[in-house]
Scaffold this active site. Structure first.
Site, mmCIF file in Angstrom:
data_model
loop_
_atom_site.group_PDB
_atom_site.id
_atom_site.type_symbol
_atom_site.label_atom_id
_atom_site.label_comp_id
_atom_site.label_asym_id
_atom_site.label_seq_id
_atom_site.Cartn_x
_atom_site.Cartn_y
_atom_site.Cartn_z
ATOM 1 C CB ILE A 80 -0.988 -0.009 1.188
ATOM 2 C CG1 ILE A 80 -1.993 -1.156 1.018
ATOM 3 C CG2 ILE A 80 -1.732 1.329 1.287
ATOM 4 C CD1 ILE A 80 -2.928 -1.373 2.195
ATOM 5 N NE ARG A 139 -5.371 -3.394 11.328
ATOM 6 C CZ ARG A 139 -5.922 -3.496 10.117
ATOM 7 N NH1 ARG A 139 -6.328 -2.434 9.475
ATOM 8 N NH2 ARG A 139 -6.092 -4.690 9.567
ATOM 9 C CG ASP A 189 -10.697 4.505 6.624
ATOM 10 O OD1 ASP A 189 -11.877 4.921 6.586
ATOM 11 O OD2 ASP A 189 -10.369 3.363 6.227
ATOM 12 C CD GLU A 238 -11.197 0.703 13.344
ATOM 13 O OE1 GLU A 238 -10.668 1.802 13.136
ATOM 14 O OE2 GLU A 238 -11.258 -0.212 12.489
ATOM 15 C CG HIS A 243 -11.264 0.198 8.961
ATOM 16 N ND1 HIS A 243 -10.633 -0.359 10.036
ATOM 17 C CD2 HIS A 243 -10.492 -0.147 7.881
ATOM 18 C CE1 HIS A 243 -9.553 -1.020 9.642
ATOM 19 N NE2 HIS A 243 -9.450 -0.893 8.333
ATOM 20 C CB THR A 244 -15.055 3.185 4.157
ATOM 21 O OG1 THR A 244 -14.745 4.513 4.593
ATOM 22 C CG2 THR A 244 -16.312 2.729 4.845
ATOM 23 C CB ALA A 245 -9.216 3.146 3.220
HETATM 24 C C1 COI Z 1 -7.678 -5.067 6.287
HETATM 25 O O1 COI Z 1 -7.916 -5.769 5.304
HETATM 26 O O2 COI Z 1 -6.730 -5.340 7.055
HETATM 27 C C2 COI Z 1 -8.501 -3.889 6.537
HETATM 28 O O3 COI Z 1 -8.056 -3.000 7.229
HETATM 29 C C3 COI Z 1 -9.909 -3.853 5.994
HETATM 30 C C4 COI Z 1 -10.831 -4.649 6.884
HETATM 31 C C5 COI Z 1 -11.013 -4.017 8.209
HETATM 32 C C6 COI Z 1 -12.175 -4.891 6.245
#
Ligand code: COI
Length: 322
Positions: A153, A231, A255, A260, A292-294
């Site tokens: 990422i 996170r 995010d 959360e 947490h929608t990224a």
């Molecule tokens: C992950 O894939 O680790 C994410 O952060 C997205 C998840 C919370 C749906």
């Protein structure tokens, strides 16, 4: 291969049906989360497929008793699963790797929204305040952006940013040769000292938890902008609030936030959320909060479902303890 799928959302059902068929797996699909009270749902299954709900020893013990051999989480991060304990019982634990563009593009959006004061512009428009007071922004091309973590990422964020003309600093314990023309690797101290905007793309590990705190913030530029799409636990939220209130941190886009997990993806329209720090941050005109929608794109959700099933099937055909 029989797989118990937990916490299946409506938008995932058709994907599970499609990939279940493609991989020849028999799926039992439920919208319920994996908790000890729903453990029986995995009776007779070879694998369980989960998403963000924390999975601890009690649940793992029950599944182990049913003969479950694999736990597949449809997420990149897997800190919510007591994976060491599961592995000690011979249960494999797998995570997925989905398209990094989903979070990387969202990150660039959050950066641009922050430096152009988009939360204030949008909320003021709703109140028909079309004045230009206090919404003058800055241009990314004149900024230094610090990227902490250059896994898939972080790397994609750097590639996306390379078209904007900004200076890019990067920090990671494992440096990538392929990024050297696009970003300058440096130590964390230099990154904190020189960046106008800092974005986090590191996993939650013992030495990254709370890395953004009063001390590290003090070593950053006055008016720094912080972006956290990784996170919540990486940031000490109380220290961030203090820095936003003093103006040391000019803006933030979050995010994710500590605490959360029992809140995000639920509807609290008619009841109190009970997370005081979240409420303080949400009320700030210079803080963009998203739940947490990224990760949430068609492409990423397809990858999450597909690869989590693939892992279950592979684990079912692999030698024990793999
Ligand atoms: C992950 O894939 O680790 C994410 O952060 C997205 C998840 C919370 C749906």
């Amino acid at each position: 291969m029989k797989i118990a799928v937990y916490s299946c959302r409506e938008d995932e059902t058709a994907l599970f049906e499609k990939y279940g068929k493609e991989y020849g797996a028999e799926l039992s699909i439920s919208s319920l989360p994996p908790i000890p009270e729903t453990a029986h749902f995995a009776r007779g299954c070879d694998a369980v497929n989960i998403i963000t709900t924390p999975v601890g020893r009690e649940l793992i013990d029950i599944w182990h008793g049913y003969g479950v051999k694999a736990i597949a989480t449809r997420t990149v991060g897997y800190e919510h699963v007591d994976h060491e304990y599961a592995r000690s019982l011979g249960i494999s634990v797998s995570n997925v790797s989905y398209t990094p563009h989903t979070v990387a593009e969202y990150t660039v959006m959050a950066m641009l929204m922050s430096i152009r004061k988009m939360k204030a512009i949008l909320t003021r428009y709703v109140g028909q305040d079309f004045s230009l007071r206090e919404i003058r922004g800055k241009e990314l091309c004149n900024m230094t952006v610090g990227v902490i973590g250059t896994g898939k990422i972080g790397e994609t964020v750097i590639k996306n940013l390379s078209g904007f003309g900004c200076r890019i600093l990067a920090y990671d314990v494992h440096e990538k040769d392929g990024l050297r023309g696009l970003a300058e690797y440096c130590g964390l101290d230099a990154l904190y000292r020189e960046s106008d905007l800092i974005t986090l793309h590191t996993p939650a590990l013992p030495d990254t938890c709370g890395m953004i705190n009063r001390d590290s913030i003090a070593s950053m530029k006055d008016g720094v902008i912080l972006i956290n799409m990784a996170r919540g636990i990486l940031v000490n939220t109380a220290d961030l609030i203090e820095a936003l209130e003093s103006g040391k941190v000019a803006a933030a886009a979050l995010d994710v936030i500590e605490g959360e997990s029992s809140i995000y993806y639920k509807d609290f329209k008619y009841r109190p959320v009970g997370h005081h720090e979240m409420a303080i941050l949400q009320a700030m005109p210079n803080v963009i909060m998203t739940p947490h929608t990224a990760f949430f794109t068609d492409e990423a959700v397809g990858d999450m479902v597909r690869y989590s099933i693939e892992h279950c099937v592979k684990a079912g055909t692999a030698a024990p303890n793999n």
